[in-house]
Design a protein around this motif. Sequence first.
Motif, short mmCIF file in Angstrom:
data_model
loop_
_atom_site.label_atom_id
_atom_site.label_comp_id
_atom_site.label_asym_id
_atom_site.label_seq_id
_atom_site.Cartn_x
_atom_site.Cartn_y
_atom_site.Cartn_z
N VAL A 68 0.86 -1.31 -0.12
CA VAL A 68 -0.07 -0.06 0.16
C VAL A 68 0.72 1.36 -0.07
O VAL A 68 0.51 2.37 -0.74
N GLY A 69 1.88 1.16 0.94
CA GLY A 69 2.83 2.39 0.87
C GLY A 69 3.44 2.65 -0.51
O GLY A 69 3.66 3.81 -0.85
N ALA A 70 3.82 1.57 -1.14
CA ALA A 70 4.44 1.81 -2.31
C ALA A 70 3.56 2.24 -3.40
O ALA A 70 4.16 3.06 -4.39
N TYR A 71 2.54 1.60 -3.40
CA TYR A 71 1.49 2.15 -4.36
C TYR A 71 1.14 3.71 -4.34
O TYR A 71 0.95 4.61 -5.16
N ALA A 72 0.97 4.24 -3.06
CA ALA A 72 0.77 5.45 -2.43
C ALA A 72 1.59 6.42 -3.21
O ALA A 72 1.50 7.54 -3.72
N VAL A 73 3.08 5.99 -3.14
CA VAL A 73 4.11 6.87 -3.41
C VAL A 73 4.15 7.04 -5.00
O VAL A 73 4.31 8.29 -5.70
N GLU A 94 -20.31 7.46 -15.99
CA GLU A 94 -19.62 6.46 -14.99
C GLU A 94 -18.87 6.99 -13.99
O GLU A 94 -18.05 6.51 -13.07
N GLY A 95 -18.59 8.59 -13.91
CA GLY A 95 -18.01 9.07 -13.01
C GLY A 95 -16.63 9.39 -13.67
O GLY A 95 -16.39 9.28 -14.68
N ARG A 96 -15.68 9.50 -12.68
CA ARG A 96 -14.24 9.87 -12.92
C ARG A 96 -13.28 8.68 -12.86
O ARG A 96 -13.74 7.83 -12.33
N GLY A 97 -12.34 9.08 -13.50
CA GLY A 97 -11.00 8.03 -13.39
C GLY A 97 -9.99 8.72 -13.59
O GLY A 97 -9.86 9.83 -13.79
N TRP A 98 -8.66 8.20 -13.58
CA TRP A 98 -7.61 8.93 -14.03
C TRP A 98 -6.53 8.11 -14.70
O TRP A 98 -6.34 6.93 -14.34
N VAL A 99 -5.51 8.81 -15.29
CA VAL A 99 -4.54 8.27 -15.87
C VAL A 99 -3.26 9.07 -15.67
O VAL A 99 -3.52 10.17 -15.48
N SER A 100 -2.17 8.45 -15.79
CA SER A 100 -1.07 9.15 -15.40
C SER A 100 0.05 9.13 -16.71
O SER A 100 0.36 8.05 -17.12
N ARG A 101 0.29 10.32 -17.18
CA ARG A 101 0.91 10.03 -18.32
C ARG A 101 2.51 9.87 -17.86
O ARG A 101 3.39 9.17 -18.74
N GLY A 102 3.00 9.88 -16.54
CA GLY A 102 4.29 9.35 -16.08
C GLY A 102 4.17 8.15 -15.31
O GLY A 102 5.37 7.43 -15.47
N VAL A 103 3.20 7.63 -14.41
CA VAL A 103 2.96 6.49 -13.81
C VAL A 103 1.82 5.79 -14.08
O VAL A 103 0.72 6.57 -13.81
N SER A 104 1.56 4.67 -14.96
CA SER A 104 0.26 4.10 -15.08
C SER A 104 -0.03 3.28 -13.69
O SER A 104 0.81 2.90 -13.16
N VAL A 105 -1.28 2.90 -13.79
CA VAL A 105 -1.70 1.92 -12.72
C VAL A 105 -1.09 0.64 -12.88
O VAL A 105 -0.56 0.15 -11.74
N ASP A 106 -0.94 0.16 -13.97
CA ASP A 106 -0.08 -1.07 -14.37
C ASP A 106 1.42 -1.13 -13.45
O ASP A 106 1.87 -1.94 -12.89
N GLU A 107 1.88 0.14 -13.84
CA GLU A 107 3.42 0.26 -13.31
C GLU A 107 3.27 0.35 -11.89
O GLU A 107 4.27 -0.01 -11.35
N ALA A 108 2.52 1.16 -11.32
CA ALA A 108 2.40 1.29 -9.93
C ALA A 108 2.08 -0.08 -9.11
O ALA A 108 2.72 -0.30 -7.99
#
Length: 343
Positions: free
Chosen positions: A279-284, A301-315
């Motif tokens: 959990v701590g690693a994911y939060a970072v 369906e509401g909101r979501g997010w993607v990161s140009r720098g860090v994807s969910v898969d990478e996290a």
Amino acid sequence: MASIPHIAVIGSLNVDLVTRTPRVPAAGETLTASSFALGFGGKGANQASACSRLSRPKLPKSSKAKPPSAKVSMVGAVGDDQFSQGMLDSLKEDGVDVSEVRIAKGKSTGTATILVEEATGENRILFTPGANGVFEEKDNLIPKDVDVVLFQMEIPLKTVLHNIEVAKAQGVQVILNPAPALPIPISIYPSIDHLIVNSSEALILSSSLENPEDAQQQLDSLSAPLLDAGVPNLIITLGSRGCYYHTLLRFSSGQPGRLIPASPVEKVVDTTGAGDAFVGAYAVKVAEGLRKRENVEVEGEGRGWVSRGVSVDEAVAWASRVAAKSVEREGARGGVPWGDEVE
């Protein structure tokens, strides 16, 4: 946002009373244990320590060391007993800001009695709240200038729910690790950006919503009620089987969730705190990705997010590597690696 993102971990601080034993005694049986140790933990403190360690190198005072990638604050309470100063000092040693930690007069610091079975590394835990229970429902625990808040459920549930709503109203990214798992109101799910659970916690939460009879069939069925309730990012840790995640964006377009295999482990020494390390690693990674974060609105369906720098898969993949490394070492907090120890 400040020069670096600010993560606030709002949760419990406990003294860990750890007994290592060849096996767990049966009812009425007395065994001689291998060792006993006193440590400082609690899911909140463990996750704050993990966030801080993983956002900086092992030797932060080195002239060649990179600066921390995030500021980490602990928000919670300790008792006015013999354990409180040691608890605060241990967090400071890991670089955690403890200025938001209360000292509760007349209360004992929370305790966790932990049995570790040496043959398997598995643990069993009994939790006594102590000072963790002093918070009132409407206490505002969100620090100023915070970017990510991370909650667990070892402080009063009503306090957690209120502060999730406060954080979301302030535009702060909310991560909830609902452990120990309790059913929570369906109205709170849209205010949670990232929900991180293990398989048993996911079952408890999804069974409190719709279609509980389907919850055990497969991971996609288990995640569907939670995504339906409005959670943009759901992560289910599976121990040695790896980690599963699903997002509202994938779910709304009919795509399945993704299973990330577990990282290899040379030898399991102690699984205590592996979930907190994850959990701590994911939060970072969420905090590091905020600067390049792009909000995405999904119609209906509401909101979501993607990161140009860090994807969910990478996290998720990085958090899995962190958890794997943590189980090779002893201790809920001492086993968490520093940022430069994980590729």
